[in-house]
Design an enzyme around this catalytic site. Structure first.
Site, mmCIF file in Angstrom:
data_model
loop_
_atom_site.group_PDB
_atom_site.id
_atom_site.type_symbol
_atom_site.label_atom_id
_atom_site.label_comp_id
_atom_site.label_asym_id
_atom_site.label_seq_id
_atom_site.Cartn_x
_atom_site.Cartn_y
_atom_site.Cartn_z
ATOM 1 N N ASP A 49 8.700 -6.638 13.273
ATOM 2 C CA ASP A 49 8.943 -6.826 11.848
ATOM 3 C C ASP A 49 7.963 -5.914 11.213
ATOM 4 O O ASP A 49 8.261 -5.225 10.107
ATOM 5 C CB ASP A 49 8.338 -8.248 11.648
ATOM 6 C CG ASP A 49 9.566 -9.231 12.007
ATOM 7 O OD1 ASP A 49 10.829 -8.603 11.762
ATOM 8 O OD2 ASP A 49 9.353 -10.466 11.981
ATOM 9 N N GLY A 50 6.728 -5.690 11.690
ATOM 10 C CA GLY A 50 5.995 -4.662 10.974
ATOM 11 C C GLY A 50 6.252 -3.178 10.725
ATOM 12 O O GLY A 50 6.407 -2.686 9.901
ATOM 13 N N ASN A 121 7.406 -8.872 2.206
ATOM 14 C CA ASN A 121 6.891 -10.176 2.824
ATOM 15 C C ASN A 121 6.044 -10.542 1.486
ATOM 16 O O ASN A 121 6.117 -11.989 1.228
ATOM 17 C CB ASN A 121 5.884 -9.579 3.720
ATOM 18 C CG ASN A 121 6.487 -10.002 5.214
ATOM 19 O OD1 ASN A 121 7.596 -10.568 5.075
ATOM 20 N ND2 ASN A 121 5.955 -9.662 6.354
ATOM 21 N N ASP A 150 -11.385 -17.332 -1.601
ATOM 22 C CA ASP A 150 -11.063 -16.191 -1.178
ATOM 23 C C ASP A 150 -9.930 -15.464 -1.725
ATOM 24 O O ASP A 150 -10.111 -13.993 -1.607
ATOM 25 C CB ASP A 150 -10.907 -16.287 0.429
ATOM 26 C CG ASP A 150 -11.978 -16.903 1.430
ATOM 27 O OD1 ASP A 150 -12.981 -16.988 0.756
ATOM 28 O OD2 ASP A 150 -11.948 -16.961 2.497
#
Ligand code: NAP
Ligand code: MN
Length: 264
Positions: A49-50, A121, A150
Site C-alpha cells: 500500500d505504501g 490516505n 499531540d
C-alpha cells in the site's frame, strides 16, 4: 481496456528482476510499456500500500489515468488488488472490453494560503517537540474547539483503515465522499476540552486549523507517507478534493471484502 494501452510500472529498484515476467505479459496483451509516467494512461504500482501511495503522489494524482496496485507480499491489501505471482486476475482485467472503475476520494490541504497538496490516505499534523500543540479547530466558519495535545489525523475513506484506525477512528465506506477527523492524545480536563471522539464531515464542509502560538508552532505534517518539508505553519485548510483516484473494479474487491480480508 481498449482505450487505455500505455502502461507505466512504478516500483523500487530492488524489484527490477521480478518485473520482467509482468512486462512480457503486458506486451503479449497489446500494452505499450512507457518509460515516463506522463505518457501513461495506466499506472501500476508494484509493492505494498505504501508503494501505491507513492505511485499516486509521484505521478501527480493523475485524473486521466487508471491506477492499479500489485502486491509483492503474498497478501492483497487496501490498494493492491493483484498478486505479483497470480497472473490470471491481471489477464482477466487486461482482456476486458469495458473495465469498471472505482473512484477513491482525495483530500486537499492548503497550508498558509499557499500551495495545495493532495492526500489519498490522510493528512496528519502533530507536535514535533515534547510540549503540547494547540490549535483552534473550525468547521466552516464555526469555531468548534480548541485542541491541545499531540495532534490530529484527517483521513479519507480509504485512509480510514490506516493511521486513523490505529487511534480508534471508524472505518468509512469510500462510497461516502467525506473526511474523518481523529485526535492524537488530546488533553481533556477542567481547562481544556475537545470532542474526544472522531467525527466525520460531509464533503461540502471545510476544516480549518489555526495553530495557536502558545504551544509548539513547528508541527510535523504528513501527507500519506511523505513529510511536508515546511516547518513553521499558522493556518491549514482541509477539504475534499475535486480529484478522485480511479482504480479497477474487480469481482472480489469491494471495499468491505477488503476490510474483511485484511482485518477479520
Ligand atoms: P508503513 O509504516 O509501512 O505503513 C504502516 C502500515 O499501514 C503498512 O502495513 C501499510 O501497508 C499499511 N497501510 C497503508 N495504507 C493503508 C490503508 N489505506 N489501509 C490499511 N492499511 C494501510 O508506511 P507506508 O506503507 O508508507 O504507509 C503509510 C501509511 O502508514 C500512512 O498513510 C498512515 O496511514 C500509516 N501510518 C500508520 C501509523 C499507525 O498506525 N500508528 C503511523 C504512521 C503511519 P503496506 O505494508 O502494504 O505498505
Ligand atoms: Mn509500507
Amino acid at each position: 481496456m481498449n482505450d487505455r494501452r500505455n502502461l507505466y510500472f512504478f516500483y523500487h529498484d530492488d524489484l527490477r528482476n521480478q518485473i520482467t515476467p509482468l512486462i512480457d505479459l503486458a506486451k503479449r496483451y497489446g500494452f505499450h510499456i512507457v518509460e515516463h509516467p506522463q505518457e501513461a494512461n495506466i499506472i501500476v504500482s508494484i509493492g505494498g500500500d505504501g508503494t501505491f501511495l507513492q505511485a499516486v503522489r509521484k505521478t501527480g494524482f493523475r485524473q486521466d489515468c487508471l491506477y492499479a496496485g500489485i502486491s509483492t507480499t503474498g497478501k492483497l491489501s487496501m490498494y493492491c488488488d493483484f498478486d505479483l505471482h497470480d497472473h490470471s486476475k491481471m489477464i482477466d482485467a487486461m482482456t476486458k472490453e469495458q473495465i469498471e472503475v472505482r473512484r477513491y476520494p482525495v483530500i486537499d490541504v492548503t497550508v498558509d494560503h499557499g500551495t495545495t497538496f493532495h492526500c489519498l490516505n490522510e493528512f496528519s499534523i502533530r507536535s514535533s517537540i515534547i510540549k503540547t500543540f494547540v490549535m483552534d479547530v473550525f468547521i466552516d466558519q464555526l469555531h468548534f474547539e480548541t485542541f491541545r495535545g499531540d495532534g490530529m489525523i484527517i483521513s479519507t475513506p480509504t485512509g480510514s483503515t490506516a493511521y486513523n484506525k490505529s487511534v480508534n477512528g471508524a472505518v468509512v465506506d469510500p462510497l461516502l465522499p467525506c473526511l474523518q477527523v481523529s485526535e492524537l492524545a488530546s488533553l481533556n480536563n477542567n481547562r481544556y476540552r475537545t470532542l474526544g471522539s472522531s467525527f466525520i464531515l460531509s464533503g461540502d464542509r471545510q476544516l480549518t486549523l489555526k495553530i495557536v502560538p502558545e504551544g509548539s508552532t513547528y508541527p510535523t505534517m504528513g501527507m500519506d507517507n511523505e513529510a511536508l518539508s515546511l516547518q513553521h505553519v499558522e493556518h491549514v485548510e482541509i477539504k475534499l478534493s475535486d480529484k478522485k483516484i480511479k482504480t479497477v473494479k474487480l469481482k472480489d474487491n469491494s471495499f468491505w471484502e477488503k476490510v474483511k480480508r485484511i482485518f477479520l
